[in-house]
Design a protein around this motif. Structure first.
Motif, PDB file in Angstrom:
ATOM      1  N   CYS A 197       0.883  -1.507  -0.155  1.00 51.43           N
ATOM      2  CA  CYS A 197       0.348  -0.171   0.048  1.00 51.43           C
ATOM      3  C   CYS A 197       0.680   1.137  -0.060  1.00 51.43           C
ATOM      4  O   CYS A 197       0.792   2.616  -0.445  1.00 51.43           O
ATOM      5  CB  CYS A 197      -1.142   0.077   1.170  1.00 51.43           C
ATOM      6  SG  CYS A 197      -2.464  -1.310   1.051  1.00 51.43           S
ATOM      7  N   ASP A 198       1.397   1.642   0.337  1.00 55.35           N
ATOM      8  CA  ASP A 198       3.259   2.429   0.979  1.00 55.35           C
ATOM      9  C   ASP A 198       3.542   2.386  -0.610  1.00 55.35           C
ATOM     10  O   ASP A 198       2.941   3.766  -1.372  1.00 55.35           O
ATOM     11  CB  ASP A 198       3.664   2.283   1.599  1.00 55.35           C
ATOM     12  CG  ASP A 198       3.677   1.532   3.468  1.00 55.35           C
ATOM     13  OD1 ASP A 198       2.376   2.688   3.874  1.00 55.35           O
ATOM     14  OD2 ASP A 198       4.053   1.784   3.931  1.00 55.35           O
ATOM     15  N   GLU A 228       0.714   3.914  -3.271  1.00 55.36           N
ATOM     16  CA  GLU A 228       0.426   5.135  -2.349  1.00 55.36           C
ATOM     17  C   GLU A 228       1.696   6.368  -3.630  1.00 55.36           C
ATOM     18  O   GLU A 228       1.212   7.352  -3.402  1.00 55.36           O
ATOM     19  CB  GLU A 228       0.649   5.298  -0.823  1.00 55.36           C
ATOM     20  CG  GLU A 228      -1.362   5.204  -0.783  1.00 55.36           C
ATOM     21  CD  GLU A 228      -1.055   5.103   1.146  1.00 55.36           C
ATOM     22  OE1 GLU A 228      -1.906   4.266   1.237  1.00 55.36           O
ATOM     23  OE2 GLU A 228       0.015   4.791   1.489  1.00 55.36           O
ATOM     24  N   ASN A 229       2.937   5.896  -2.703  1.00 54.58           N
ATOM     25  CA  ASN A 229       3.970   6.443  -3.270  1.00 54.58           C
ATOM     26  C   ASN A 229       4.139   6.671  -4.915  1.00 54.58           C
ATOM     27  O   ASN A 229       3.948   7.343  -5.722  1.00 54.58           O
ATOM     28  CB  ASN A 229       4.790   6.129  -2.649  1.00 54.58           C
ATOM     29  CG  ASN A 229       6.019   6.890  -3.825  1.00 54.58           C
ATOM     30  OD1 ASN A 229       6.057   8.062  -3.320  1.00 54.58           O
ATOM     31  ND2 ASN A 229       7.469   6.696  -3.908  1.00 54.58           N
ATOM     32  N   GLU A 230       3.523   5.821  -6.206  1.00 55.60           N
ATOM     33  CA  GLU A 230       3.997   5.253  -7.210  1.00 55.60           C
ATOM     34  C   GLU A 230       2.982   6.065  -7.859  1.00 55.60           C
ATOM     35  O   GLU A 230       2.800   6.729  -8.884  1.00 55.60           O
ATOM     36  CB  GLU A 230       4.047   3.888  -7.483  1.00 55.60           C
ATOM     37  CG  GLU A 230       3.496   3.115  -8.810  1.00 55.60           C
ATOM     38  CD  GLU A 230       3.250   2.089  -9.009  1.00 55.60           C
ATOM     39  OE1 GLU A 230       2.786   1.842 -10.403  1.00 55.60           O
ATOM     40  OE2 GLU A 230       3.837   0.881  -8.445  1.00 55.60           O
ATOM     41  N   LEU A 231       0.669   6.360  -7.312  1.00 56.81           N
ATOM     42  CA  LEU A 231       0.222   6.556  -7.393  1.00 56.81           C
ATOM     43  C   LEU A 231      -0.051   8.039  -7.504  1.00 56.81           C
ATOM     44  O   LEU A 231      -1.096   9.107  -7.548  1.00 56.81           O
ATOM     45  CB  LEU A 231      -0.714   6.015  -7.199  1.00 56.81           C
ATOM     46  CG  LEU A 231      -0.815   3.995  -8.769  1.00 56.81           C
ATOM     47  CD1 LEU A 231      -1.769   3.743  -8.489  1.00 56.81           C
ATOM     48  CD2 LEU A 231      -1.152   4.774 -10.016  1.00 56.81           C
ATOM     49  N   GLY A 232       1.102   8.834  -6.777  1.00 62.09           N
ATOM     50  CA  GLY A 232       0.497   9.941  -5.771  1.00 62.09           C
ATOM     51  C   GLY A 232      -0.433   9.905  -5.333  1.00 62.09           C
ATOM     52  O   GLY A 232      -1.408  11.138  -5.182  1.00 62.09           O
ATOM     53  N   LEU A 233      -1.111   8.725  -4.761  1.00 56.38           N
ATOM     54  CA  LEU A 233      -2.164   9.198  -3.637  1.00 56.38           C
ATOM     55  C   LEU A 233      -1.822   9.359  -2.270  1.00 56.38           C
ATOM     56  O   LEU A 233      -0.430   9.475  -1.536  1.00 56.38           O
ATOM     57  CB  LEU A 233      -2.069   7.289  -3.779  1.00 56.38           C
ATOM     58  CG  LEU A 233      -3.295   7.252  -5.191  1.00 56.38           C
ATOM     59  CD1 LEU A 233      -3.445   5.915  -4.776  1.00 56.38           C
ATOM     60  CD2 LEU A 233      -4.217   8.173  -5.972  1.00 56.38           C
ATOM     61  N   SER A 234      -2.878   9.559  -1.282  1.00 61.14           N
ATOM     62  CA  SER A 234      -1.825  10.345   0.167  1.00 61.14           C
ATOM     63  C   SER A 234      -1.966   9.547   1.145  1.00 61.14           C
ATOM     64  O   SER A 234      -2.661   7.598   0.597  1.00 61.14           O
ATOM     65  CB  SER A 234      -3.647  10.441   0.733  1.00 61.14           C
ATOM     66  OG  SER A 234      -4.761  12.198  -0.128  1.00 61.14           O
ATOM     67  N   PRO A 235      -0.672   9.228   1.792  1.00 65.11           N
ATOM     68  CA  PRO A 235      -0.327   8.535   2.543  1.00 65.11           C
ATOM     69  C   PRO A 235      -1.495   7.735   3.587  1.00 65.11           C
ATOM     70  O   PRO A 235      -2.015   8.893   4.040  1.00 65.11           O
ATOM     71  CB  PRO A 235       0.412   8.567   2.605  1.00 65.11           C
ATOM     72  CG  PRO A 235       0.881   9.880   2.823  1.00 65.11           C
ATOM     73  CD  PRO A 235      -0.701  10.635   1.843  1.00 65.11           C
ATOM     74  N   THR A 236      -1.915   6.527   4.100  1.00 63.66           N
ATOM     75  CA  THR A 236      -1.944   6.228   4.938  1.00 63.66           C
ATOM     76  C   THR A 236      -2.031   5.860   6.204  1.00 63.66           C
ATOM     77  O   THR A 236      -0.722   6.028   6.024  1.00 63.66           O
ATOM     78  CB  THR A 236      -3.094   4.894   5.198  1.00 63.66           C
ATOM     79  OG1 THR A 236      -1.927   3.766   4.154  1.00 63.66           O
ATOM     80  CG2 THR A 236      -3.904   5.184   3.589  1.00 63.66           C
ATOM     81  N   GLN A 237      -2.080   5.695   7.466  1.00 64.55           N
ATOM     82  CA  GLN A 237      -1.953   5.983   8.474  1.00 64.55           C
ATOM     83  C   GLN A 237      -1.660   4.723   9.061  1.00 64.55           C
ATOM     84  O   GLN A 237      -2.986   3.816   8.502  1.00 64.55           O
ATOM     85  CB  GLN A 237      -2.385   6.412  10.052  1.00 64.55           C
ATOM     86  CG  GLN A 237      -2.917   7.984   9.703  1.00 64.55           C
ATOM     87  CD  GLN A 237      -3.292   8.787  10.524  1.00 64.55           C
ATOM     88  OE1 GLN A 237      -4.274   7.964  10.771  1.00 64.55           O
ATOM     89  NE2 GLN A 237      -3.216   9.884  11.173  1.00 64.55           N
ATOM     90  N   ARG A 238      -0.719   4.457   9.387  1.00 62.50           N
ATOM     91  CA  ARG A 238      -0.567   2.660  10.279  1.00 62.50           C
ATOM     92  C   ARG A 238      -1.032   2.456  11.428  1.00 62.50           C
ATOM     93  O   ARG A 238      -0.923   3.386  12.395  1.00 62.50           O
ATOM     94  CB  ARG A 238       1.285   2.078  10.321  1.00 62.50           C
ATOM     95  CG  ARG A 238       1.911   2.184   8.713  1.00 62.50           C
ATOM     96  CD  ARG A 238       3.610   2.206   9.056  1.00 62.50           C
ATOM     97  NE  ARG A 238       3.893   1.864   7.729  1.00 62.50           N
ATOM     98  CZ  ARG A 238       4.231   0.721   7.458  1.00 62.50           C
ATOM     99  NH1 ARG A 238       3.711  -0.622   7.721  1.00 62.50           N
ATOM    100  NH2 ARG A 238       5.027   0.495   5.981  1.00 62.50           N
ATOM    101  N   VAL A 239      -1.553   1.246  11.412  1.00 60.65           N
ATOM    102  CA  VAL A 239      -2.049   0.516  12.539  1.00 60.65           C
ATOM    103  C   VAL A 239      -1.178   0.239  13.123  1.00 60.65           C
ATOM    104  O   VAL A 239      -0.543  -0.558  12.590  1.00 60.65           O
ATOM    105  CB  VAL A 239      -3.081   0.171  12.594  1.00 60.65           C
ATOM    106  CG1 VAL A 239      -4.073  -0.495  13.625  1.00 60.65           C
ATOM    107  CG2 VAL A 239      -4.080   0.350  11.173  1.00 60.65           C
ATOM    108  N   ARG A 240      -1.451   0.433  15.007  1.00 64.36           N
ATOM    109  CA  ARG A 240      -0.181  -0.294  15.518  1.00 64.36           C
ATOM    110  C   ARG A 240      -0.516  -0.583  16.760  1.00 64.36           C
ATOM    111  O   ARG A 240      -2.042  -0.674  16.965  1.00 64.36           O
ATOM    112  CB  ARG A 240       0.237   0.951  16.648  1.00 64.36           C
ATOM    113  CG  ARG A 240       0.965   2.544  15.945  1.00 64.36           C
ATOM    114  CD  ARG A 240       1.635   3.075  16.717  1.00 64.36           C
ATOM    115  NE  ARG A 240       2.163   4.218  15.877  1.00 64.36           N
ATOM    116  CZ  ARG A 240       3.439   5.045  15.656  1.00 64.36           C
ATOM    117  NH1 ARG A 240       4.207   4.778  16.552  1.00 64.36           N
ATOM    118  NH2 ARG A 240       3.532   5.947  15.005  1.00 64.36           N
TER     119      ARG A 240
END
Length: 97
Positions: free
Chosen positions: A81-82, A85-97
């Motif tokens: 997913c990271d 997101e980077n490849e397509l220029g999408l908003s980064p998601t937050q990681r669940v801890r």
């Protein structure tokens, strides 16, 4: 059966069908459901019924009768997913801890 919903942020641009297809293939590979190039992999479908998300649904039986290796797939999917997101220029998601 395995099911995964994948969505973009409301502020992201709409993805083209070919981009969603690319996302689906990468996520199914990362999940161990359908590794790239594996003709004996599980069968799956991607359903897009809205501009911002797809549903991935797969069997948990490979064509050779074995079960897919799902061990650690959460971490591989998260990393993928990271990458997407980077490849397509999408908003980064937050990681669940």
């Amino acid at each position: 059966m395995w099911h995964c919903t994948t969505l973009t942020a409301r502020t992201d641009r709409p993805l083209a069908d070919v981009e969603w297809a690319h996302v689906a293939v990468l996520l199914l590979d990362a999940a161990g459901i359908a590794p790239l190039g594996d003709v004996e992999a599980c069968r799956w479908i991607a359903l897009r019924h809205a501009r911002d998300h797809i549903h991935l649904v797969a069997t948990l039986a490979r064509q050779d009768g074995r079960r897919p290796n799902l061990r650690g797939n959460y971490y591989r999917i998260r990393d993928t997913c990271d990458q997407i997101e980077n490849e397509l220029g999408l908003s980064p998601t937050q990681r669940v801890r």
